[in-house]
Design a protein around this motif. Structure first.
Motif, PDB file in Angstrom:
ATOM      1  N   LYS A 176     -66.094 -30.440  42.527  1.00  0.00           N
ATOM      2  CA  LYS A 176     -66.202 -29.018  42.207  1.00  0.00           C
ATOM      3  C   LYS A 176     -65.189 -28.598  41.150  1.00  0.00           C
ATOM      4  CE  LYS A 176     -69.519 -28.342  45.095  1.00  0.00           C
ATOM      5  NZ  LYS A 176     -70.884 -28.123  44.572  1.00  0.00           N
ATOM      6  N   SER A 177     -63.991 -29.110  41.245  1.00  0.00           N
ATOM      7  CA  SER A 177     -62.976 -28.748  40.254  1.00  0.00           C
ATOM      8  C   SER A 177     -61.908 -29.822  40.190  1.00  0.00           C
ATOM      9  CB  SER A 177     -62.334 -27.390  40.583  1.00  0.00           C
ATOM     10  OG  SER A 177     -61.578 -27.475  41.772  1.00  0.00           O
ATOM     11  N   VAL A 178     -61.281 -29.894  39.011  1.00  0.00           N
ATOM     12  CA  VAL A 178     -60.164 -30.806  38.777  1.00  0.00           C
ATOM     13  C   VAL A 178     -59.061 -30.001  38.116  1.00  0.00           C
ATOM     14  CG1 VAL A 178     -59.371 -32.791  37.445  1.00  0.00           C
ATOM     15  CG2 VAL A 178     -61.586 -32.879  38.593  1.00  0.00           C
ATOM     16  N   GLU A 179     -57.839 -30.143  38.614  1.00  0.00           N
ATOM     17  CA  GLU A 179     -56.724 -29.409  38.020  1.00  0.00           C
ATOM     18  C   GLU A 179     -55.500 -30.308  37.967  1.00  0.00           C
ATOM     19  OE1 GLU A 179     -53.928 -25.447  38.756  1.00  0.00           O
ATOM     20  OE2 GLU A 179     -55.687 -25.826  40.018  1.00  0.00           O
ATOM     21  N   MET A 180     -54.893 -30.392  36.787  1.00  0.00           N
ATOM     22  CA  MET A 180     -53.645 -31.130  36.616  1.00  0.00           C
ATOM     23  C   MET A 180     -52.491 -30.140  36.669  1.00  0.00           C
ATOM     24  SD  MET A 180     -52.309 -34.175  36.140  1.00  0.00           S
ATOM     25  CE  MET A 180     -53.464 -35.265  35.289  1.00  0.00           C
ATOM     26  N   THR A 181     -51.542 -30.397  37.544  1.00  0.00           N
ATOM     27  CA  THR A 181     -50.390 -29.512  37.653  1.00  0.00           C
ATOM     28  C   THR A 181     -49.311 -29.942  36.668  1.00  0.00           C
ATOM     29  OG1 THR A 181     -49.384 -30.851  39.397  1.00  0.00           O
ATOM     30  CG2 THR A 181     -50.896 -29.101  40.080  1.00  0.00           C
ATOM     31  N   GLY A 182     -48.315 -29.070  36.510  1.00  0.00           N
ATOM     32  CA  GLY A 182     -47.272 -29.351  35.549  1.00  0.00           C
ATOM     33  C   GLY A 182     -46.437 -30.565  35.890  1.00  0.00           C
ATOM     34  N   ASN A 183     -46.341 -30.908  37.180  1.00  0.00           N
ATOM     35  CA  ASN A 183     -45.545 -32.073  37.571  1.00  0.00           C
ATOM     36  C   ASN A 183     -46.367 -33.354  37.605  1.00  0.00           C
ATOM     37  OD1 ASN A 183     -47.128 -31.650  39.792  1.00  0.00           O
ATOM     38  ND2 ASN A 183     -45.463 -31.333  41.243  1.00  0.00           N
ATOM     39  N   GLY A 184     -47.602 -33.306  37.068  1.00  0.00           N
ATOM     40  CA  GLY A 184     -48.420 -34.514  36.981  1.00  0.00           C
ATOM     41  C   GLY A 184     -49.235 -34.816  38.217  1.00  0.00           C
ATOM     42  N   ARG A 185     -49.380 -33.858  39.113  1.00  0.00           N
ATOM     43  CA  ARG A 185     -50.184 -34.089  40.316  1.00  0.00           C
ATOM     44  C   ARG A 185     -51.604 -33.604  40.047  1.00  0.00           C
ATOM     45  NH1 ARG A 185     -48.859 -36.571  44.516  1.00  0.00           N
ATOM     46  NH2 ARG A 185     -49.780 -36.257  46.558  1.00  0.00           N
ATOM     47  N   LEU A 186     -52.552 -34.506  40.217  1.00  0.00           N
ATOM     48  CA  LEU A 186     -53.963 -34.174  39.977  1.00  0.00           C
ATOM     49  C   LEU A 186     -54.598 -33.694  41.275  1.00  0.00           C
ATOM     50  CD1 LEU A 186     -56.251 -34.232  37.832  1.00  0.00           C
ATOM     51  CD2 LEU A 186     -56.922 -36.425  38.815  1.00  0.00           C
ATOM     52  N   LEU A 187     -55.174 -32.495  41.245  1.00  0.00           N
ATOM     53  CA  LEU A 187     -55.867 -31.928  42.405  1.00  0.00           C
ATOM     54  C   LEU A 187     -57.365 -32.017  42.173  1.00  0.00           C
ATOM     55  CD1 LEU A 187     -53.710 -28.700  42.918  1.00  0.00           C
ATOM     56  CD2 LEU A 187     -53.365 -30.958  43.930  1.00  0.00           C
ATOM     57  N   VAL A 188     -58.071 -32.709  43.080  1.00  0.00           N
ATOM     58  CA  VAL A 188     -59.515 -32.867  42.995  1.00  0.00           C
ATOM     59  C   VAL A 188     -60.142 -32.200  44.211  1.00  0.00           C
ATOM     60  CG1 VAL A 188     -61.437 -34.485  42.826  1.00  0.00           C
ATOM     61  CG2 VAL A 188     -59.238 -35.045  41.763  1.00  0.00           C
ATOM     62  N   ILE A 189     -60.986 -31.211  43.978  1.00  0.00           N
ATOM     63  CA  ILE A 189     -61.683 -30.522  45.068  1.00  0.00           C
ATOM     64  C   ILE A 189     -63.156 -30.918  45.014  1.00  0.00           C
ATOM     65  CG2 ILE A 189     -62.335 -28.278  46.007  1.00  0.00           C
ATOM     66  CD1 ILE A 189     -59.762 -27.140  44.900  1.00  0.00           C
ATOM     67  N   TYR A 190     -63.689 -31.365  46.151  1.00  0.00           N
ATOM     68  CA  TYR A 190     -65.071 -31.817  46.198  1.00  0.00           C
ATOM     69  C   TYR A 190     -65.680 -31.514  47.564  1.00  0.00           C
ATOM     70  CZ  TYR A 190     -63.451 -35.872  48.914  1.00  0.00           C
ATOM     71  OH  TYR A 190     -62.907 -36.675  49.873  1.00  0.00           O
ATOM     72  N   GLU A 191     -67.001 -31.610  47.625  1.00  0.00           N
ATOM     73  CA  GLU A 191     -67.722 -31.423  48.881  1.00  0.00           C
ATOM     74  C   GLU A 191     -67.993 -32.789  49.501  1.00  0.00           C
ATOM     75  OE1 GLU A 191     -68.592 -28.690  50.622  1.00  0.00           O
ATOM     76  OE2 GLU A 191     -67.374 -27.573  49.187  1.00  0.00           O
ATOM     77  N   GLY A 192     -67.401 -33.049  50.680  1.00  0.00           N
ATOM     78  CA  GLY A 192     -67.599 -34.324  51.354  1.00  0.00           C
ATOM     79  C   GLY A 192     -68.623 -34.231  52.468  1.00  0.00           C
ATOM     80  N   LEU A 193     -68.991 -35.382  53.023  1.00  0.00           N
ATOM     81  CA  LEU A 193     -69.912 -35.455  54.155  1.00  0.00           C
ATOM     82  C   LEU A 193     -69.209 -36.164  55.304  1.00  0.00           C
ATOM     83  CD1 LEU A 193     -73.283 -36.440  52.432  1.00  0.00           C
ATOM     84  CD2 LEU A 193     -72.651 -34.218  53.367  1.00  0.00           C
ATOM     85  N   SER A 194     -69.338 -35.589  56.483  1.00  0.00           N
ATOM     86  CA  SER A 194     -68.666 -36.143  57.646  1.00  0.00           C
ATOM     87  C   SER A 194     -69.157 -37.556  57.927  1.00  0.00           C
ATOM     88  CB  SER A 194     -68.913 -35.245  58.861  1.00  0.00           C
ATOM     89  OG  SER A 194     -68.266 -35.757  60.000  1.00  0.00           O
TER      90      SER A 194
END
Length: 641
Positions: free
Chosen positions: A213-231
């Motif tokens: 759904k979205s990808v965001e790189m933070t200033g300290n180099g941490r990549l945040l990946v938000i996605y829809e998973g399946l149980s």
């Protein structure tokens, strides 16, 4: 070794020679006869009818004769046999013909008709995996036909192929019926076996729904990946710098909105994808997402911002360049990867980041901070001057790189009638100056502008910009040609407004004089003004206004005192709106003691180099006005000491 082999052979000879000859099989005895109807070969279950072809007093049959025994189990007067399993069978006929026992055998070939053992697994969504068991039933067939039950046609499996077959149903709202059958291609007696139905029940997990759904790189180099998973579905979050070699950043098996984060290089762009395993162990990768990285630098009081190109243009929508949390500019072209931000102020810090948007996801870069610098400030190159009214001139400028900022100082310098420039004011955070200390009908004014930016750097003075001074130098109107704005002059326009309401404007191109022809007009007076237009179309500058009368106004003083006190030492006549001028001074005896054709040259009270006596004198004036009419006037004045 040789003796052992001979011994064994002798034992075998003794053993087999003890069996009677007819024990080799009754089929070889012969003498009998029968046919099998309608056929002796076919699919199980196969029923054969016995048609006897001999005249015998007694008949008996063995259904499955082993071809060896001499005392098989017989069924008297049998008419038919049914075979329910696959195999090759021998029917033995035993009959008595004329007191002699006779025998006859016929072969029966029965082909397998059972359905190969088949199981399926629902992998998730519309995907299933069919697995066939390898056994004697499957081995009996040349092929297996699988009708998926969704109209896609029958799948043909051939011997030697994988026993696992996958199929994807596009419609999972109904449960289709899968049908399996064995197929023979090597004989015509049996085409295939039973078609066995198998109802499919779908499991809901659908790997293609696992998407970022979205990808965001933070200033300290941490990549945040938000996605829809399946149980229950194992999903790896993977990243790559080249789009080929991927590494695992994290793994989860939870359903719903998931967040995965791991440390990377904030200045590097990556391709991110999800790799999931379905219930059958099959793998499916999601669409990849490009992470964004932004770079910034500053020079010449503008900030240069650049970013990586988004790798996939299939669903690309736009880039949004953010500055201090606000959208600075959007770009619809995927190939646009840079921007020059000139709306900045020297010495200020700005935070930029880029957001790439597709139809379904957003990818946000880490922020980068840029401090605006300037090697040397540029002179002002956008400014103009305008005569607003008889006692007001307005000067306006655009400060390079100031934008909405106001942390600069603006010094205004002025020159009157070509004199030296002197500072008249300093503006703080403002770029418009109103000069009330002017006489626009008498003098021309030029201005220079100098600004100091927030870094404390002082720019060079701008080129001068000068007000337009319109003069009546009968019979012509004249004006100066110095530029009133920091652009080339495209043309001048003469604007005429009559006292009775007539008006007109005329483009005179780059001329600096104009002859007003008023012979066909009835207005008693007119107002004239000049307008200058710039070549770039951004500026207009107006001159002072002058009143141009049809008739000539004449003023003569009634006395003067030529005593060199600096006040009223010369007898001068004032007049306006004329083409030619003549003036004579006459004494009481009618002698002309002074004459001038120049209105600016008056009588200084001298006659042939000597002071004239105190007393009364006569002035005579002859003027040709703007209508070419000769006007003559005279009067008296007194010379005082």
């Amino acid at each position: 070794m040789k003796r052992k082999i001979l011994f064994i052979a002798l034992i075998s000879l003794v053993r087999f020679s003890s069996v009677p000859v007819f024990a080799q099989g009754l089929c070889n005895v012969g003498g009998g006869g029968f046919d099998l109807l309608p056929r002796a070969e076919g699919c199980a279950p196969l029923t054969v009818n016995i048609n006897t072809t001999i005249n015998a007093s007694s008949l008996a049959y063995a259904q499955e004769y082993d071809g060896m025994t001499d005392s098989p189990t017989l069924i008297r007067n049998a008419k038919q046999f049914t075979y329910r399993g696959a195999g090759t069978f021998t029917i033995l006929q035993s009959a008595n013909v004329g007191g002699t026992e006779v025998y006859h055998c016929e072969k029966v070939k029965v082909y397998e008709n059972a359905t190969p053992h088949t199981e399926y697994t629902s992998c998730g969504g519309g995907k299933i995996k069919v697995v066939m068991t390898k056994n004697y039933v499957l081995d009996a067939y040349d092929q297996v036909g699988i009708d998926w039950g969704d109209g896609s046609g029958e799948h043909i499996w051939n011997q030697g192929e994988s026993l696992e077959i996958e199929h994807i149903y596009t419609n999972t709202s109904v449960n289709p019926t899968l049908k399996v059958r064995g197929i023979y291609t090597s004989n015509s007696a049996c085409k295939g076996g039973y078609q066995w139905p198998l109802t499919i029940s779908f499991q809901q997990p659908l790997l293609k729904n696992i998407q970022i759904k979205s990808v965001e790189m933070t200033g300290n180099g941490r990549l945040l990946v938000i996605y829809e998973g399946l149980s229950g579905i194992s999903t790896d979050v993977m990243y790559s710098t080249d789009g080929t070699n991927y590494q695992i950043g994290g793994t989860k098996t939870s359903g719903g909105t998931q967040t995965s984060n791991f440390n990377l290089n904030a200045a590097q762009a990556y391709q991110i994808k999800l790799a999931s395993k379905d219930l059958c162990g099959g793998k499916l990768d999601s669409d990849f997402v490009t992470s964004m990285a932004v770079k910034g630098s500053s020079a010449d009081e503008k900030n240069e911002i650049s970013w990586n190109k988004y790798a996939d243009n299939t669903d690309f929508d736009s880039y949004a360049l953010m500055r201090d949390g606000i959208v600075l500019q959007t770009f619809d072209d995927i190939n646009t990867t840079s921007f020059s931000d000139e709306d900045v102020q020297c010495g200020d810090n700005y935070e930029y980041y880029i957001v790439a948007k597709t139809k379904t996801i957003t990818s946000t870069s880490a922020p980068v901070t840029v401090k605006t610098t300037l090697s040397s400030p540029k002179a002002i190159d956008q400014a103009f001057v305008n005569v607003v009214s008889d006692g007001l001139i307005e000067v306006a400028a655009t400060i390079p790189g100031s934008g909405t900022k106001t942390n600069y100082d603006l010094v205004v310098e002025r020159s009157e009638n070509g004199g030296i420039f002197k500072k008249v004011n300093t503006l703080y955070g403002e770029a418009t100056y109103q000069d009330f200390d002017v006489k626009v009908n008498d003098s021309g004014y030029c201005y220079r502008l100098i600004y100091q930016n927030a870094c404390g750097q002082r720019a060079p003075a701008s080129e001068p910009i000068c007000s337009i001074l319109l003069k009546n130098q009968s019979p012509l109107l004249t004006w100066n040609t110095e530029k009133p704005f920091l652009d080339d002059i495209d043309s001048y326009t003469i604007i005429r407004t009559g006292a009775a309401g007539s008006n007109d404007s005329r483009n005179v191109k780059l001329a600096s004089t104009f002859y007003p022809d008023l012979t066909k007009l009835s207005d008693l007076s007119f107002t004239f003004q000049v307008r200058a237009d710039s070549k770039n179309g951004n500026y207009q500058s107006f001159s002072n206004s002058i009143i141009y009368k049809r008739d000539t106004d004449i003023f003569a003083p009634d006395a003067f005192s030529p005593n060199d006190d600096g006040y009223n030492d010369t007898f001068e006549v004032k007049a306006a709106m004329f083409k030619t001028f003549k003036m004579s001074v006459v004494n009481r005896w009618g002698e002309v003691i002074f004459h001038s054709d120049d209105i600016t040259k008056g009588w200084n009270g001298m006659i042939k180099g000597k002071p004239a006596p105190v007393g009364s004198y006569i002035w005579r004036i002859e003027i040709v006005n703007n209508l070419d009419q000769t006007v003559k006037k005279n009067g008296t004045f007194v010379l005082l000491k």
